[in-house]
Design a protein around this motif. Sequence first.
Motif, PDB file in Angstrom:
ATOM      1  N   HIS A 176       0.864  -1.183   0.000  1.00 48.18           N
ATOM      2  CA  HIS A 176       0.000   0.000   0.000  1.00 48.18           C
ATOM      3  C   HIS A 176       0.898   1.229   0.000  1.00 48.18           C
ATOM      4  N   THR A 177       0.929   1.941  -1.120  1.00 47.08           N
ATOM      5  CA  THR A 177       1.898   3.019  -1.314  1.00 47.08           C
ATOM      6  C   THR A 177       1.568   4.278  -0.524  1.00 47.08           C
ATOM      7  N   GLY A 178       0.296   4.470  -0.192  1.00 51.42           N
ATOM      8  CA  GLY A 178      -0.105   5.713   0.459  1.00 51.42           C
ATOM      9  C   GLY A 178      -0.343   6.843  -0.522  1.00 51.42           C
ATOM     10  N   ASP A 179      -0.164   6.570  -1.827  1.00 54.27           N
ATOM     11  CA  ASP A 179      -0.390   7.571  -2.865  1.00 54.27           C
ATOM     12  C   ASP A 179      -1.716   7.321  -3.565  1.00 54.27           C
ATOM     13  N   ILE A 180      -2.344   8.399  -3.973  1.00 48.00           N
ATOM     14  CA  ILE A 180      -3.591   8.331  -4.735  1.00 48.00           C
ATOM     15  C   ILE A 180      -3.261   8.551  -6.209  1.00 48.00           C
ATOM     16  N   GLY A 181      -3.865   7.753  -7.079  1.00 45.82           N
ATOM     17  CA  GLY A 181      -3.580   7.922  -8.499  1.00 45.82           C
ATOM     18  C   GLY A 181      -4.596   7.237  -9.381  1.00 45.82           C
ATOM     19  N   SER A 182      -4.310   7.245 -10.670  1.00 39.75           N
ATOM     20  CA  SER A 182      -5.199   6.594 -11.643  1.00 39.75           C
ATOM     21  C   SER A 182      -4.345   5.961 -12.739  1.00 39.75           C
ATOM     22  N   ILE A 183      -4.890   4.922 -13.369  1.00 44.81           N
ATOM     23  CA  ILE A 183      -4.201   4.204 -14.448  1.00 44.81           C
ATOM     24  C   ILE A 183      -5.024   4.354 -15.721  1.00 44.81           C
TER      25      ILE A 183
END
Length: 648
Positions: free
Chosen positions: A459-466
């Motif tokens: 769990h990276t702790g970063d929010i994102g999208s692919i």
Amino acid sequence: MLVSGPTIPVEPIASRARTLGDLLTVRAAHTPDRPAMFFKTKAAAGKDHWEGLTWSEMDYRARQVAHALLDLGLEPGDTVAILGPTQPAWCIYDMGAQLAGMVTVGVYPRQAPEQVAYVLEHSDAKVMFVDGTDELKTTLEAVRNNEKLLGIVPWNELSYRANRDQDARFLSPTQFQKGVLDPDRVEAIQTAITPDHTAILIYTSGTTGRPKGAMISHANILAMLPSIEKVFQLYENDLFLSFLPMGHVTERVLSFYFRIDTGVAAAYATSIGNVLNEVKEVQPTVFGSVPRIFEKAYNKVHNQIESQSLPIRTLFHWAGNLSNKRLKYTLEGYNAPLTLEAGYQLANAVIFKKIHDAFGGRIRMFITGAAPISKEILAFFWGLGLPIYEAYGMTEATVLTHMNPAGAPRLGTVGLPLPGLEQRIAEDGEILLRGKTVFKGYYKNDAATQEAIVDGWLHTGDIGSIDEAGYLRITDRKKHLIITAGGKNVAPASIERAIKNQSPLISHVHAHGDRRPYISALIAPSPIETLEWGAARQIIGNEEKDKLVEELMANPQSRSMALNAAMAKIVANKAFRMVFLEAVKAGNHLLARAERVRRYCVLERDFSLEHGELTPTMKLKRKTVEKLHSVLFEKVYDDPNFAIDVEH
């Protein structure tokens, strides 16, 4: 030019190694006489010049260190700490400990004694190599009550002699240059190490509380290196310029260990302040840095152009339009039409070459990460023929997880996952990763490990999208999201990036507004540009400005009391604070209504390590900023005469 010769692809050797120690041994045997590193020194006449070490010479020196560590009574598996600038000595001590089967931990420079004490105590370090008068003072205070530490080794004999009476644990560096560990002993030690053993401990920069020690195994690193090989095509005549802190996983793995794998040399800058001068001497082909240096270069070019005559400005804008048109073809993988290419080559010879020369004239690729960089700046450098490859990663995934591929970059994304790495987005938008490069866990912290790795997914702790092609776009840190009083989820990084990119006078922007009726911003001014603005208006004298700029160039991370006092004078000028109004307005135009900044104020200094607002890797400690400036934020919302209103 320190490295020349034909453009021949390198022969990576990571697949032939089981451990980091193996990696160096194989490299030294494979290309013993090729240069491994260059460093600046003074000749007999007192003139600076660059000297080099070959891979066999580096291996020999590392085996000297290994011999001395074992001779002190340390055993394979013990921990060795290193504190000092990014120089060949750091690398030699690191690999010496690796050849002796030990775990190495980097300690960031310029930290408070209690921070150094924590890392040394928590990591169970037995020996510490330390360079610099100030760092030795810090170390002495940090180890006062540390009974685990057996030896303190200054990097040079003069420092040893000046300090040896202060602590009985001081050891002469010459003790690490006498015997040499026999190759058979090295082989026996490396054979006894399993790939899953911890190779290095990397302490996170501690944006929230105490830093955690990430355990990265030999297997993690040796799985990472072949993945990087498939993304970076390196050649025997390539040359890195190294200056980022070795205590950080990026410089340690992505630069240093990857160079052992590929056999490519690096030149070590004498200091961060000298990078922009020495890059012209060294003429590197690969240059990695945080986005700030590219932002500075971009702003400097445009400010200089805007101060020129109309014909020169017109010529630059003509060249810029050509590069933008050509870039569209480049990014789609096509050759530009002949007429466009001919015009671009003319523009390159007349205008762009000067920018290339500012970075030494041989750059093949820039690499950037650790913080967002604007698409506008990326497009500018790509258009000049200086591609910046935006990357993403984290300590817990052995540094690099995503990279824009050379043949198909998508500017504004951090690229595709490295081969062998899986990615997915959790229901709450968090980026999850799985693969052989995911770390073992946190040293002495099972609870944090179980929180970080769930069912094999990091769990990276970063929010994102692919996107549809698998390219990853980062939004912000999950814990940084602002929830306004109206219930809107807002990513502060998007706001900060939109405003910061509008003016070279801005060093940092901190967006604030959790549970507030609207978003406000605290702007930290950029030191050199602020001093120049103030001197031009006689708020401070030119002599004071020149002295402080020279101080900053010598140590760009320093924020002295004299600098802060001079900046406070300038910030007190209302005209200076109003300069930022247009930048905030321009940034707001790029944002959704809920994200727009309605009021801002200007801090009388830049954020700093000294005030605890930045980590050693220059990341913003958001909670510290919120706490330290809580009274200021209250005034922004409660005092109508305090902050500056922004018209929407």
